[in-house]
Write an enzyme that holds these catalytic residues in place. Structure first.
Site, PDB file in Angstrom:
ATOM      1  N   ASP A   1      71.343  33.506  62.531  1.00 57.45           N
ATOM      2  CA  ASP A   1      70.874  34.337  61.431  1.00 57.45           C
ATOM      3  C   ASP A   1      71.951  34.381  60.352  1.00 57.45           C
ATOM      4  O   ASP A   1      72.931  33.646  60.383  1.00 57.45           O
ATOM      5  CB  ASP A   1      70.504  35.734  61.931  1.00 57.45           C
ATOM      6  CG  ASP A   1      71.673  36.430  62.615  1.00 57.45           C
ATOM      7  OD1 ASP A   1      72.786  35.874  62.593  1.00 57.45           O
ATOM      8  OD2 ASP A   1      71.479  37.520  63.170  1.00 57.45           O
TER       9      ASP A   1
ATOM     10  N   SER B   1      47.211  18.272  36.557  1.00 56.50           N
ATOM     11  CA  SER B   1      46.813  18.716  37.891  1.00 56.50           C
ATOM     12  C   SER B   1      46.875  20.232  37.985  1.00 56.50           C
ATOM     13  O   SER B   1      45.987  20.871  38.546  1.00 56.50           O
ATOM     14  CB  SER B   1      47.722  18.087  38.950  1.00 56.50           C
ATOM     15  OG  SER B   1      47.612  16.685  38.939  1.00 56.50           O
TER      16      SER B   1
ATOM     17  N   LYS C   1      51.450  11.567  45.493  1.00 52.40           N
ATOM     18  CA  LYS C   1      50.761  12.847  45.649  1.00 52.40           C
ATOM     19  C   LYS C   1      49.940  12.881  46.935  1.00 52.40           C
ATOM     20  O   LYS C   1      49.824  13.929  47.578  1.00 52.40           O
ATOM     21  CB  LYS C   1      49.868  13.100  44.439  1.00 52.40           C
ATOM     22  CG  LYS C   1      50.648  13.333  43.155  1.00 52.40           C
ATOM     23  CD  LYS C   1      49.731  13.742  42.025  1.00 52.40           C
ATOM     24  CE  LYS C   1      50.534  14.060  40.765  1.00 52.40           C
ATOM     25  NZ  LYS C   1      49.688  14.544  39.666  1.00 52.40           N
TER      26      LYS C   1
END
Length: 1012
Positions: free
Chosen positions: A30, A652, A692
């Site tokens: 962490d 897009s 893409k």
């Protein structure tokens, strides 16, 4: 994902240490970064069983310190008696100041027998209670099992020789270090003085209203009258303090009070008794204050405390027997347990009870505790410490795994043998590259693979140094360090690619559906559930993942972009690709810092945040929107990204914003959109299409974009809407048709964008592509070569095939492979898949198809035999069977078509019967009834044999009938009075008399008669 460089095995050390503490400690990944050292501490105790053979071991599996638990023995009166505390081998506060528990496991079993005992008896019950020790209402052997309803937190009736294992699982994450109550330098006149620094983090405070105008009245007794003013449950194994006050009022003169606070252990005995007031005289008519200020250090708490009580002793100076004493009291106090509310300190507790173990036997408790420790200044001079490694991917992976622990079979208490068997499974869970063979055998494979899919991308998104953006450093672009690449307008941007794609021969992918997806009119593929590596997962499979801070559950539309820098006006250079989501409202808090503060206005004056401020967005929207980068999509949630992405521009995104504005979906739409519009408002193809497509495919999505083929939507769009219940029911048309700025035929020009090579828009390249298209139109061989190239590119194996060609320059291996491969229509292919031609996936026939083929085959065979009524339809109505003998006889006699499923038994000749002769029947009956030396068979038995011959139409009995006749014969023999007498049993041979001795040849033997 992890800090290891070995690509064949990616171990998450933290979860491995949690599930298998004996493998050693690991730093908690962490963001609590303190210099510390890792240490494993063992605990080994041999506990002697008491007279009753029963006892109880209390474990504190999550306690961050040396205390492990306590042992109690059951007395004959039914009460428990404290035996001893269970601690780690080393007293941690003596050498260390701060601590964090990483993992812990403990094993309880017995393998020794006292003298005179020859069998290892006894059983163990174990349960993990999600509460404190004082909150248990039934601590009997059988009552423990009712402490929880979770089947993974309790086990019962485990043989004491097999034993149980207690596993500590974290109750919370991202916790700080805890002060251990270590001694601090101090000087005092008393040599026994001890000064410690106790934990002040997350104290547990009990507030007790001791009295609210409580009235006491009694008569004087010698020694005073003692009452318990209050008793309350508390839990403490570390230092505590008591503070408060009581106010007493009385009208009696010369009253004297004493007060004692008792801390009671789990066994009901007083562990600590402190007098807080002694001989306090009360003045009549006024408020008499009795304050409490008590501190109990940890070293005085020799066993777990579960309750506290306050005793008041009332007396009277120079009192006489029978004199009245009375007072009233009010007040409250607070008990503060230092560090008692730290997760794991006092709850949960694991209780292991054993029963019916031989008296004097030894129960062994052995285990290991792994810690992160910060040494005291003296030890730090000789001990190397290091920072923990911040690894959010490993941390989130651990959280997701343990949030699904009930479904993954991860328990807190185990039979020791079962826990040992599960170690290989735990190694698979800890290794991100493991094939999950054991998990697949248990049915956990889909869940773990889904968790890996979600947790692994978090490393590169939340912690870029762990997995840098691909090619960013290699290409010399250093925007991760703040030197953003400058576009033509002076602002870094992510361009979606407005240029027309060079290739006009991009064909639709034949294998359009991945496993686990529904194909809707070849237009969209919408996952109804999360899809992980081609495996369909069940809804809600990752409920715990929704608790992550980076997960958003809102309506959104998705679109991919290609992050580029502009070197010149003609040559864009692709660096990275990313998926974005359009969400409603101003949500800059969800954006990465690099995007905040940048927005563009629409034609209606609203703002779109996350866009580069480049003019005005050519849309009329009814509200504001925010564009955010995302890392993953599953179920009805999206995982946000914190990558330093610059503001974006592109068509897009315009399409996604228009879609969001018109339809406002309530959940993320699982289709990514891309497209471009020219100056006339007509749809154009796009560049970067394969890039893409790869971006969408990584998230398990399909890319919807413009193409050169018409797609007939028809009524299938309504079917799609029904399969996606969050959408409005009145959506009966393709949503693109309702976008305000698209041409009428826009919907028919959209399909799933397929993989294509990434072309740059240059005149030379366009002329070369047109030349290839012209050559393909006139040369079939060149057309086939282009088809092969398209197939390689669509499946992503161009590089693999190029490497294979280098290793096989003469194509010998390829020719051998093709020669031995299954061919369409070959015997081996038909045996496995059925018949299919080239370019068609070979599949076995369906049930209906197989039945139709069978009907046709039977009909043709009947036709060759001259049976013309058995058409394919007639055979189908006849349950797909050929005509029966009765149907054939009926047709031959009447020349009428027989009804299907009617057998016409009257037209079938009955079987001719042969009558057996009496001599044959008698011979068979005699043979079956018995041997010739026995009596002749009875007439009743002969009749039974005759019936068998009649049933068999003159044939002899079969095997079953022969068995029945033999049994009948046996019964008749036993009850037949005329049966042959049994033969006498031979008597045992009597010894022959010894002949008299030989007296001589001429000597006569004297008899009794001669003597007379």
């Amino acid at each position: 994902m992890t800090n290891l460089q070995d690509q064949t095995q990616q171990i998450v050390p933290f979860i491995r240490s949690l599930l298998m503490p004996t493998t050693g400690p690991a730093s908690i990944p962490d963001d609590t970064l303190e210099k510390h050292t890792l240490r494993s501490e063992t605990s080994t105790y041999n506990l002697t069983v008491g007279d009753t053979g029963s006892g109880l071991i209390v474990f504190f599996p999550g306690f961050p310190g040396s205390i492990v638990g306590a042992h109690y023995t059951l007395q004959s009166n039914g009460n428990y008696k404290f035996d001893q505390m269970l601690l780690t081998a080393q007293n941690l506060p003596a050498s260390y100041n701060y601590c964090r528990l990483v993992s812990r496991s403990l094993t309880v079993r017995s393998s020794t027998l006292p003298g005179g005992v020859y069998a290892l008896n006894g059983t163990i019950n174990a349960v993990t209670f999600q509460g404190s020790l004082s909150e248990l209402t039934d601590v009997s052997y059988n009552g423990l099992m009712s402490a929880t309803a979770n089947i993974n937190d309790k086990i019962g009736n485990v043989l004491v020789g097999e034993g149980v294992t207690v596993l500590s699982l974290p109750t919370s994450y991202d916790l700080g270090y805890v002060r251990l109550g270590d001694p601090i330098p101090a000087i005092g006149l008393d040599p026994k003085m001890v000064a410690t620094c106790d934990s002040s983090d997350r104290p547990r405070v009990y507030t007790i209203t001791a009295a609210d105008n409580y009235q006491f009245s009694s008569q004087y007794q010698t020694g005073g009258v003692t009452i318990t003013l209050f008793s309350a449950n508390i839990d403490a194994i570390t230092s505590l303090s008591v503070g408060g006050e009581l106010v007493f009022k009385t009208s009696v003169q010369s009253l004297v009070l004493g007060a004692t606070i008792c801390l009671i252990g789990f066994d009901g005995t007083a562990v600590i008794t402190r007098a807080v007031a002694a001989n306090n005289g009360l003045t009549a008519g006024i408020d008499n204050l009795m304050p409490f200020n008590l501190v109990i250090p940890t070293n005085e708490i020799t066993q777990p405390i579960t309750s506290i009580k306050l005793e008041i002793v009332t007396s009277k100076s120079d009192g006489q027997a029978g004199e009245q004493m009375s007072w009233s009291a009010s007040g409250s106090l607070a008990v503060t347990i230092h560090g008692g509310n730290y997760p794991g300190a006092l709850r949960p507790v694991t209780l292991v009870a054993y029963e019916r173990v031989a008296t004097g036997s030894v129960v062994t408790v052995a285990g290991v505790s792994n810690f992160e420790l910060i040494p005291n200044p003296e030890l730090a001079k000789n001990l190397v410490t290091e920072y923990g490694r911040f690894d959010p991917g490993a941390m989130n992976y651990t959280k997701l795994i343990l949030s699904e622990r009930d479904r993954l079979g991860i328990k807190t208490v185990w039979p020791t043998r079962e826990y040992t068997d599960f170690r290989e499974y735990f190694m698979e869970v800890a290794d991100l590259n493991s094939p999950l063979k054991i998990a697949g055998a248990f049915g956990f494979k889909d869940i773990i693979r889904a968790i890996r899919r979600i947790a692994v991308p978090v490393v590169s998104t939340l912690f870029p140094p762990a997995a840098p953006v691909a090619h960013a450093i290699g290409e010399g672009v250093d925007y991760l360090r703040g030197d953003e690449a400058q576009a033509a307008s002076g602002t870094a941007r992510a361009a979606s690619g407005k240029a027309r794609a060079a290739s006009g021969r991009i064909r639709q992918l034949t294998l359009a559906a991945d496993k686990g997806y529904e194909v809707v009119a070849n237009l969209f593929q919408v996952p109804q559930n999360p899809v992980v590596d081609g495996i369909l997962a069940s809804p809600g499979i990752l409920r715990g993942a929704h608790n992550l801070d980076c997960v958003l559950r809102e309506g959104a539309t998705l679109f991919p972009v290609v992050i580029t820098t502009v070197e010149d006006a003609m040559t864009p250079k692709a660096l990275n690709n990313k998926m974005f989501a359009v969400i409603e409202g101003v949500r800059e808090d969800l954006q990465p810092p690099s995007q905040r503060g940048s927005f563009i206005r629409t034609l209606s004056g609203h703002r779109v945040y996350g866009y580069a401020p480049d003019g005005v967005l050519p849309l009329e929207t009814g509200r504001d929107y925010t564009v955010v980068p995302i890392d993953d999509v599953w179920d009805d949630s999206i995982m946000l990204s914190k990558d330093p992405i610059p503001p974006i521009v592109g068509n897009s995104g315009n399409l996604a914003i228009a879609y969001m504005d018109v339809f406002r979906p309530k959940v993320p739409i699982h289709v990514a959109m891309t497209g471009a519009l020219n100056a006339c408002g007509e749809i154009e193809k796009i560049s970067f299409r394969s890039t893409k497509l790869a971006t969408a495919h990584r998230l398990g999505l399909k890319l919807a974009g413009p193409g050169a083929f018409d797609v007939n939507t028809g009524p299938n769009w309504a079917t799609f809407i029904k399969r996606f219940p969050h959408n409005p029911r009145d959506w009966d048309r393709l949503p693109y048709l309702n976008l305000p700025y698209l041409p009428p035929n826009a919907g028919r020009q959209y399909h799933l964008a397929m993989a294509a090579s990434e072309f740059k828009e240059t005149p030379e390249l366009e002329s070369a592509v047109r030349a290839m298209e012209a050559a393909a139109n006139v040369d079939p061989l060149f057309q086939s070569a282009l088809s092969v190239f398209m197939w390689l590119e669509e499946n992503g194996i161009v590089t693999d095939m190029a490497n294979f060609a280098l290793s096989d320059p003469n194509a010998h291996r390829m020719r051998n492979f093709l020669a031995n491969a299954l061919q369409a229509g070959s015997k081996s292919q038909r045996a496995k898949y059925g018949t299919a031609g080239y370019g068609v996936e070979a599949r076995g026939p369906t049930l209906e198809g197989a039945q139709r083929e069978k009907d046709t085959r039977i009909s043709k065979k009947m036709e060759t035999m001259g049976i013309y009524f058995a058409t394919q339809e007639w055979v189908a109505f006849n349950r797909h069977r050929r005509p029966s003998p009765g149907q054939l006889k009926y047709w031959q006699n009447t020349r009428e078509i027989p009804d299907p499923n009617e057998y016409y038994l009257d037209y079938v000749h009955a079987e001719k019967s042969r009558l057996a002769s009496e001599e044959q029947i008698l011979r068979a009956a005699t043979s079956i009834y018995g041997a010739p030396v026995q009596a002749e068979p009875l007439q009743a038995f002969i009749d039974e044999v005759a019936k068998v011959y009649e049933i068999n139409h003159g044939r002899g009995p079969n095997q079953e009938q022969m068995k029945d006749l033999l049994l009948t014969a046996m019964e008749m023999k036993h009850r037949n009075p005329r049966r042959a007498p049994p033969k006498p049993k031979p008597k045992p041979n009597a010894p022959t008399q010894r002949p008299p001795g030989r007296l001589g040849r001429w000597i006569r033997t004297v008899s009794d008669e001669d003597l007379e």
